[in-house]
Design a protein around this motif. Structure first.
Motif, PDB file in Angstrom:
ATOM      1  N   ARG A 165      23.578  41.317  29.122  1.00 38.23           N
ATOM      2  CA  ARG A 165      24.080  40.005  28.795  1.00 38.23           C
ATOM      3  C   ARG A 165      23.241  38.774  29.014  1.00 38.23           C
ATOM      4  N   GLY A 166      23.288  37.803  28.254  1.00 35.09           N
ATOM      5  CA  GLY A 166      22.305  36.669  28.418  1.00 35.09           C
ATOM      6  C   GLY A 166      22.429  35.898  29.733  1.00 35.09           C
ATOM      7  N   ARG A 167      21.196  35.756  30.404  1.00 30.80           N
ATOM      8  CA  ARG A 167      21.002  35.338  31.474  1.00 30.80           C
ATOM      9  C   ARG A 167      20.824  33.709  31.511  1.00 30.80           C
ATOM     10  N   GLY A 168      21.054  33.086  30.444  1.00 32.12           N
ATOM     11  CA  GLY A 168      20.860  31.603  30.446  1.00 32.12           C
ATOM     12  C   GLY A 168      22.299  31.055  30.713  1.00 32.12           C
ATOM     13  N   GLY A 169      23.158  31.625  30.668  1.00 29.68           N
ATOM     14  CA  GLY A 169      24.521  30.802  30.951  1.00 29.68           C
ATOM     15  C   GLY A 169      26.003  31.488  30.333  1.00 29.68           C
ATOM     16  N   ILE A 176      24.371  42.654  20.581  1.00 29.41           N
ATOM     17  CA  ILE A 176      25.129  42.290  19.813  1.00 29.41           C
ATOM     18  C   ILE A 176      24.533  41.057  19.063  1.00 29.41           C
ATOM     19  N   LYS A 177      23.863  40.038  19.797  1.00 33.39           N
ATOM     20  CA  LYS A 177      23.097  39.009  19.173  1.00 33.39           C
ATOM     21  C   LYS A 177      21.915  39.300  18.074  1.00 33.39           C
ATOM     22  N   TRP A 178      21.205  40.346  18.677  1.00 29.19           N
ATOM     23  CA  TRP A 178      19.985  40.922  17.962  1.00 29.19           C
ATOM     24  C   TRP A 178      20.413  41.546  16.840  1.00 29.19           C
ATOM     25  N   CYS A 193      12.473  31.855  23.140  1.00 30.49           N
ATOM     26  CA  CYS A 193      12.611  31.766  24.359  1.00 30.49           C
ATOM     27  C   CYS A 193      13.185  30.515  24.690  1.00 30.49           C
ATOM     28  N   ASN A 194      14.280  30.419  25.770  1.00 31.30           N
ATOM     29  CA  ASN A 194      14.819  29.236  26.472  1.00 31.30           C
ATOM     30  C   ASN A 194      14.208  28.874  27.774  1.00 31.30           C
ATOM     31  N   ALA A 195      13.444  28.338  27.600  1.00 29.27           N
ATOM     32  CA  ALA A 195      12.618  27.869  29.104  1.00 29.27           C
ATOM     33  C   ALA A 195      12.948  26.630  29.184  1.00 29.27           C
ATOM     34  N   ASP A 196      14.125  26.262  28.887  1.00 32.06           N
ATOM     35  CA  ASP A 196      14.260  24.716  29.100  1.00 32.06           C
ATOM     36  C   ASP A 196      14.747  24.307  30.652  1.00 32.06           C
ATOM     37  N   GLU A 197      15.530  25.310  31.309  1.00 32.83           N
ATOM     38  CA  GLU A 197      15.740  24.994  32.750  1.00 32.83           C
ATOM     39  C   GLU A 197      16.184  23.735  33.050  1.00 32.83           C
ATOM     40  N   GLY A 198      17.104  23.225  32.566  1.00 33.26           N
ATOM     41  CA  GLY A 198      17.607  21.925  33.155  1.00 33.26           C
ATOM     42  C   GLY A 198      18.387  21.685  34.176  1.00 33.26           C
ATOM     43  N   CYS A 284      19.202  19.713  26.200  1.00 36.93           N
ATOM     44  CA  CYS A 284      18.335  20.296  25.354  1.00 36.93           C
ATOM     45  C   CYS A 284      17.915  21.884  25.377  1.00 36.93           C
ATOM     46  N   GLY A 285      18.862  22.365  26.422  1.00 31.88           N
ATOM     47  CA  GLY A 285      18.713  23.792  26.659  1.00 31.88           C
ATOM     48  C   GLY A 285      20.095  24.406  25.883  1.00 31.88           C
ATOM     49  N   GLU A 286      21.013  23.577  25.395  1.00 28.64           N
ATOM     50  CA  GLU A 286      22.015  24.095  24.497  1.00 28.64           C
ATOM     51  C   GLU A 286      21.394  24.479  23.171  1.00 28.64           C
ATOM     52  N   SER A 287      21.927  25.855  22.538  1.00 28.89           N
ATOM     53  CA  SER A 287      21.038  26.165  21.534  1.00 28.89           C
ATOM     54  C   SER A 287      20.821  25.272  20.404  1.00 28.89           C
ATOM     55  N   THR A 288      21.965  24.372  19.834  1.00 35.10           N
ATOM     56  CA  THR A 288      21.798  23.880  18.680  1.00 35.10           C
ATOM     57  C   THR A 288      20.960  22.534  19.195  1.00 35.10           C
ATOM     58  N   LEU A 320      18.252  33.334  19.951  1.00 40.47           N
ATOM     59  CA  LEU A 320      17.702  32.771  21.146  1.00 40.47           C
ATOM     60  C   LEU A 320      18.242  33.452  22.334  1.00 40.47           C
ATOM     61  N   ASN A 321      17.091  33.692  23.264  1.00 33.48           N
ATOM     62  CA  ASN A 321      17.749  34.189  24.292  1.00 33.48           C
ATOM     63  C   ASN A 321      16.886  33.550  25.848  1.00 33.48           C
ATOM     64  N   ASN A 322      17.284  33.754  26.847  1.00 36.10           N
ATOM     65  CA  ASN A 322      16.880  32.906  27.893  1.00 36.10           C
ATOM     66  C   ASN A 322      15.750  33.757  28.620  1.00 36.10           C
ATOM     67  N   VAL A 323      14.610  33.147  29.197  1.00 33.21           N
ATOM     68  CA  VAL A 323      13.480  33.695  29.939  1.00 33.21           C
ATOM     69  C   VAL A 323      13.860  35.038  30.747  1.00 33.21           C
ATOM     70  N   GLU A 324      14.873  35.118  31.348  1.00 30.20           N
ATOM     71  CA  GLU A 324      15.052  36.139  32.077  1.00 30.20           C
ATOM     72  C   GLU A 324      15.388  37.479  31.204  1.00 30.20           C
ATOM     73  N   THR A 325      16.387  36.996  30.199  1.00 28.74           N
ATOM     74  CA  THR A 325      16.890  37.768  29.429  1.00 28.74           C
ATOM     75  C   THR A 325      15.745  38.739  28.912  1.00 28.74           C
ATOM     76  N   TRP A 326      14.900  38.116  28.196  1.00 30.94           N
ATOM     77  CA  TRP A 326      13.835  38.656  27.533  1.00 30.94           C
ATOM     78  C   TRP A 326      12.829  39.489  28.695  1.00 30.94           C
TER      79      TRP A 326
HETATM   80  C1  LIG Z   1      24.440  21.987  28.436  1.00 34.27           C
HETATM   81  C2  LIG Z   1      23.796  23.133  28.301  1.00 34.27           C
HETATM   82  C3  LIG Z   1      22.464  23.394  28.956  1.00 34.27           C
HETATM   83  C4  LIG Z   1      22.104  24.847  28.687  1.00 34.27           C
HETATM   84  N1  LIG Z   1      20.763  25.079  29.306  1.00 34.27           N
HETATM   85  C5  LIG Z   1      20.088  26.118  29.308  1.00 34.27           C
HETATM   86  C6  LIG Z   1      18.850  26.092  29.759  1.00 34.27           C
HETATM   87  O1  LIG Z   1      18.273  25.411  30.555  1.00 34.27           O
HETATM   88  N2  LIG Z   1      18.227  27.709  29.883  1.00 34.27           N
HETATM   89  C7  LIG Z   1      18.670  28.520  29.078  1.00 34.27           C
HETATM   90  O2  LIG Z   1      18.413  29.840  28.940  1.00 34.27           O
HETATM   91  N3  LIG Z   1      20.075  28.555  28.341  1.00 34.27           N
HETATM   92  C8  LIG Z   1      20.787  27.434  28.553  1.00 34.27           C
HETATM   93  N4  LIG Z   1      21.756  26.883  28.013  1.00 34.27           N
HETATM   94  C9  LIG Z   1      22.587  28.228  27.204  1.00 34.27           C
HETATM   95  C10 LIG Z   1      22.030  28.265  25.705  1.00 34.27           C
HETATM   96  O3  LIG Z   1      22.928  27.424  24.936  1.00 34.27           O
HETATM   97  C11 LIG Z   1      22.161  29.809  25.328  1.00 34.27           C
HETATM   98  O4  LIG Z   1      23.450  30.254  25.405  1.00 34.27           O
HETATM   99  C12 LIG Z   1      21.046  30.754  25.917  1.00 34.27           C
HETATM  100  O5  LIG Z   1      19.960  30.225  25.905  1.00 34.27           O
HETATM  101  C13 LIG Z   1      21.192  32.082  25.186  1.00 34.27           C
HETATM  102  O6  LIG Z   1      20.324  32.970  25.865  1.00 34.27           O
HETATM  103  P1  LIG Z   1      21.058  34.334  26.513  1.00 34.27           P
HETATM  104  O7  LIG Z   1      21.836  34.655  25.861  1.00 34.27           O
HETATM  105  O8  LIG Z   1      19.751  34.858  26.744  1.00 34.27           O
HETATM  106  O9  LIG Z   1      21.504  33.426  27.979  1.00 34.27           O
HETATM  107  C14 LIG Z   1      22.736  25.757  28.155  1.00 34.27           C
HETATM  108  C15 LIG Z   1      23.841  25.618  27.511  1.00 34.27           C
HETATM  109  C16 LIG Z   1      24.411  24.345  27.580  1.00 34.27           C
HETATM  110  C17 LIG Z   1      25.774  24.347  26.901  1.00 34.27           C
END
Ligand SMILES: Cc1cc2nc3c(=O)[nH]c(=O)nc-3n(C[C@H](O)[C@H](O)[C@H](O)COP(=O)(O)O)c2cc1C
Ligand code: SF4
Ligand code: FES
Lengths: 626, 261
Positions: A165-169, A176-178, A193-198, A284-288, A320-326
């Motif tokens: 399961r996704g590690r980004g939140g 399933i996503k794939w 790869c989501n490496a925004d880590e806010g 900006c870490g939020e997917s859209t 879109l997946n998080n760094v740790e997920t990948w």
């Molecule tokens: C406000 C907000 C901030 C987020 N910031 C991050 C972030 O910094 N890094 C991240 O991987 N996902 C973040 N997410 C979750 C992403 O929207 C997304 O669910 C995720 O990157 C999907 O990857 P995963 O399924 O591998 O976790 C954030 C979501 C929200 C609503």
């Protein structure tokens, strides 16, 4: 590859580098040259070890002897003793809090022994700038395996079976996503790869990238092959220059080795990755918002009634997946889904939502002895995480709460310390897994102020687009400030709850939906503390400035220290006589409290002593000795 | 393919769904809000504009939707964005909907205490007083973003939102881009954008424009920048824009009866 008698693994993670670990490396190199050990001993710079409070860190392999707080001047002695004479140097080793005997081996230290490394499997073992190091530890063999022996659908089945399961939140099942992305209409498709880590203070993803960038690239390449993608993006925040640099080096090396680019390993599979820098806004870490930002538009979220897996980047199907997920993906391919599901909680045989499998990386911060980064199996209890791995609370104080999941996570109180950390239980407790941030709080932390602290952060990070989040945060901040100033009413708590509910239900994106968590969870578990602020004008933690005063008790030895330091000249008293604070002049800055050598200053709130150094320590001693 | 077949193929698919217990028929590709309004079901909106892309910012158009009639399957969504689909069950008036719209309005009234429109809407939802803190130095902007989208649609692209969170605001960072057309001010639901027309001058966004008046009736027509911009975009001669609509109506009427003015 040449082998050496010993490897000096020097941590070059961001924290150790800022504590001058590169000078330590230089000292090692010089000393080793001076003593003609160059053919026997190799110096390697590694990524972050996660034990960041003890840097610079050096581990000498193959024995795994752990040295901390190293300075260049320690190096000659260490080389002579350990590397020449074979006598490890005790005084440079780790000593557990409140103990005296040092622990030589890294894996015997609680902080490390309680961990299980999957995403961080190469932590401290490789030079992240050398692809050969990664390959030597099975790197890219998962990619070779899927390209030569598995169909894309088989890869998806494996990831689905692993219940990763996704590690980004959000914890959405990656398989399933794939699959959804693969089945979605539209070409070309993308992986990101989501490496925004806010999250403030969190550095899980940074650490993975800095320490092992190829593990992320390999995961992405496997995902790309499974979904049918030839272009990937890595979205990294600009504030991570070292991570960006490491990715660049890794990309270049992977291309040179034919592991990225056209016709990878002569299998006809094309895949390449570009880096996109984000300005580091939390939202900006939020997917859209992330995808808007990658496209070069303002990083604001949009409503997601049509999912980004179907209409994402440039309106194309995007995964879109998080760094740790990948980073987990290659290990699952090599070790198999069955192995992965043997770690963690729940039953995922029917569906991946049934449990939390594998490990999770957490960052431990706040009032905890071992601040840093840890990877533990899902389902570990909070107690084990805080007291064993985290080494407990400093100064013998009492644990009060842990806030999990980043700024919009919830607080979990002491009575839930035996909670098993997984998606389901955190959710049930009113908090979230989030990306794995954990802030530990002790009895000196006021829960109302802490809730306000996180709300202030979110106020600064909301994009301001939708009414519930923008205006709701404005009002939550107002009511919380009122309460910590002693002007709150019980009706205010009701208003907070009503506003929070609308924020959760009606906000556009996850930020606004989760923003009330810090307030709601503290209200749930620490309502008494809110009520004390409101009804007795008392801050039980002794921290809200408007509700406390400082007083000097009879144990004062008249040392004049506080009198000299008080910026308001509010303290009177002669040498060796009891000092007195003039309450009209005092601004409650707390300087006297922190300088008093004999802890004679009490904090009074609501007419009672709420904080009294000595009393507190005695109390805790009693508790721990029982 | 014959032309008849082509026409049949592009005809939008019909969708059957229920709103407030009444079954209705609409077309695929529409939103729940559009479907409701076609059927005279009123849903309040602030950031919605029929000619512009919806952004779901105000959150007033909330409705509850369910994909099946089983209990516990309802979701709160913004109707201005939610696409219609077969079998969808929509409730625009439930208690939950009412409650959250009410709080949205309560939050907005604290933001723009001087807006008549918001006050009136809030009153309709039973908001008479509130303990919320009012914004200091409040203007009337509710951040609906219609002005920004209208300016974009005009092709001037002068208006943008700046900053973020509670400090977010709308402004014209590049004054040269503004053509003084008033599209923003006239489409603002709360009349938050001040402008002025005195003599042969028009002022908006801190910029002064010459104001061209109708050769015939003397009514204000627009600024030279605006007329030039529109002429260029529509590929028509500038002259064709120098008369007011009233003047043109009169002319047309006169022409049709063969009188020369
Ligand atoms: C406000 C907000 C901030 C987020 N910031 C991050 C972030 O910094 N890094 C991240 O991987 N996902 C973040 N997410 C979750 C992403 O929207 C997304 O669910 C995720 O990157 C999907 O990857 P995963 O399924 O591998 O976790 C954030 C979501 C929200 C609503
Ligand atoms: S919930 Fe907050 S961050 Fe998300 S769109 Fe609304 S205002 Fe922006
Ligand atoms: S009208 Fe739908 S959110 Fe504003």
């Amino acid at each position: 590859m040449k082998t050496y008698r010993a490897n000096v693994m020097i941590c070059a993670g961001t924290a150790c580098v800022s504590n001058h670990s590169l000078d330590v490396r230089k000292a090692f190199e010089e000393e080793i040259k001076k003593r003609d050990l160059e053919d026997e001993v190799q110096v390697v710079t590694t990524g972050c070890n996660g034990f960041c409070g003890a840097g610079p860190i050096v581990v000498i392999q193959p024995d795994g002897i752990f040295y901390q707080f190293l300075k260049p001047k320690d190096v000659p002695y260490l080389v002579e003793e350990h590397l020449l004479k074979g006598r490890p140097v005790k005084k440079l080793m780790y000593v557990p809090p409140e103990e005296e005997v040092p622990i030589p081996k890294m894996n015997d230290i609680n902080f490390f022994s309680g961990q299980m490394l999957v995403a961080l499997r190469n932590r401290g073992m490789i030079d992240p700038e050398k692809i050969d190091d990664y390959i030597a530890r099975d790197g890219y063999s998962a990619l070779v395996k899927v390209l030569t022996t598995k169909t894309p659908d088989e890869v998806i089945e494996e990831i689905k079976a692993s219940a990763l399961r996704g590690r980004g939140g959000g914890g959405f099942p990656a398989g399933i996503k794939w699959e959804t992305c693969k089945r979605a209409e539209g070409e070309p498709k993308y992986v990101i790869c989501n490496a925004d880590e806010g999250d403030p203070g969190a550095f899980m993803d940074r650490s993975i990238i800095e320490g092992d960038p190829h593990s992320v690239l390999e995961g992405m390449a496997i995902g790309a092959y499974a979904i049918g993608v030839s272009q990937g993006y890595i979205y990294v925040r600009m504030e991570y220059p070292l991570a960006i640099e490491r990715f660049k080096i890794a990309l270049k090396q992977a291309r040179e080795y034919g592991l990225l680019g056209k016709n990878i390993l002569d299998t006809g599979f094309d895949f390449d990755v570009d880096i996109r820098r984000g300005a580091g806004a939390f939202v900006c870490g939020e997917s859209t918002a992330l995808m808007a930002s990658v496209e070069g538009r303002i990083g604001e979220p949009r409503a997601k009634y049509i999912h980004t897996v179907e209409h994402g980047l440039w309106n194309r199907p995007t995964c879109l997946n998080n760094v740790e997920t990948w980073a987990n993906v290659p290990v699952i391919i090599l070790q198999g889904a069955e192995w992965f599901t043997s770690i963690g909680t729940g039953d995922v045989s029917e569906n991946p939502w049934g449990g939390s499998k594998g490990t999770k990386v957490f960052s431990l911060a706040g009032k905890i002895n071992n601040t840093g980064l840890v990877e533990v199996p899902m389902g570990i209890t909070l107690r084990k995480l805080v007291y064993d791995v985290g080494g407990g609370i400093p100064k013998g104080r009492k644990f009060k709460a842990v806030q999990t999941g980043g700024p919009s996570g919830g607080f979990i109180p002491e009575e839930l310390l035996d909670l098993q950390v997984d998606f389901e239980q955190l959710d049930a407790a009113g908090s979230i897994m989030g990306s794995g941030g954990m802030v530990i709080m002790d009895e000196s932390n006021c829960m109302v102020s802490m809730a306000l602290y996180f709300i202030e952060f979110l106020v600064g990070e909301s994009c301001g687009k939708c009414t519930p989040c923008r205006e709701g945060l404005r009002q939550l901040r107002y009511f919380l400030k009122k309460i910590i100033n002693g002007e709150g009413t019980v009706e205010d708590l009701e208003e907070i709850e009503i506003i929070s509910e609308t924020m959760q239900k009606a906000s556009l994106c996850g930020l606004g939906k989760s923003a009330p968590n810090p307030v709601l969870s503290t209200l749930k578990y620490f309502r008494d503390e809110y009520i004390a602020h409101i009804e007795q004008k008392k801050c039980p933690a002794g921290s809200c400035r408007a509700l406390i005063k400082y007083e000097i008790n009879e144990s004062c030895i008249g040392c004049l220290l506080c009198k000299k330091q008080c910026p308001e000249n509010a303290i009177s008293g002669e040498s060796k006589k009891l000092h007195i604070i003039d309450q009209d002049k005092c601004t409650n800055c707390g300087v006297c409290f922190s300088v008093c050598p004999v802890d004679s200053i009490d904090i009074i709130s609501g007419g009672e002593i709420v904080y009294h150094h000595e009393a507190l320590e005695v109390e805790n001693d009693k508790e721990t000795s029982v | 393919m014959t032309e008849v077949n082509a026409a049949r193929d592009t005809k939008p698919e019909t969708v059957q769904m229920t709103i407030n217990g009444n079954s209705i028929e609409t077309e695929k590709g529409k939103t729940v809000l559009e479907a409701a309004r076609e059927n005279d079901i009123e849903i309040p909106t602030l950031c919605y504009h029929p000619g512009l892309e919806s952004i779901g910012a105000c959150r007033l158009c909330l409705v509850e939707v369910a994909k099946s009639s089983r209990p516990g399957r309802k979701n709160l969504v913004t109707s201005c964005l939610f696409p219609v689909e077969n079998g969808l069950i929509v409730d625009t008036q439930s208690n939950v909907v009412h409650q959250h719209r009410k709080i949205v309005l309560k939050l907005l009234i604290a933001r723009v205490p001087d807006s008549d429109l918001i006050r009136q809407l809030a009153t309709e939802y039973g908001v008479h007083e509130s303990r919320y803190v009012e914004r200091e130095d409040a203007d009337k902007c509710i951040m609906c973003g219609i002005c920004v989208r209208v300016c974009d649609a005009m092709g001037a692209n002068a208006l943008v939102t700046l900053s973020h969170g509670l400090d977010k605001y709308v402004d014209v960072p590049n004054k040269n881009a503004c053509i003084g057309c008033l599209a923003c001010a006239l489409s603002c639901p709360t009349n938050a954008i001040p402008f002025e027309e005195v003599g042969d001058k028009r002022r908006i966004w801190g910029k002064e424009f010459d104001l061209i008046r109708c050769e015939v009736t003397g009514e204000p027509i627009g600024t030279p920048e605006q007329i030039e911009h529109i002429a260029k975009r529509s590929d028509l001669p500038i002259d064709s824009f120098l008369k007011s609509a009233n003047a043109r109506l009169k002319e047309n009427a006169a022409e049709s009866v063969g009188v020369k003015l």
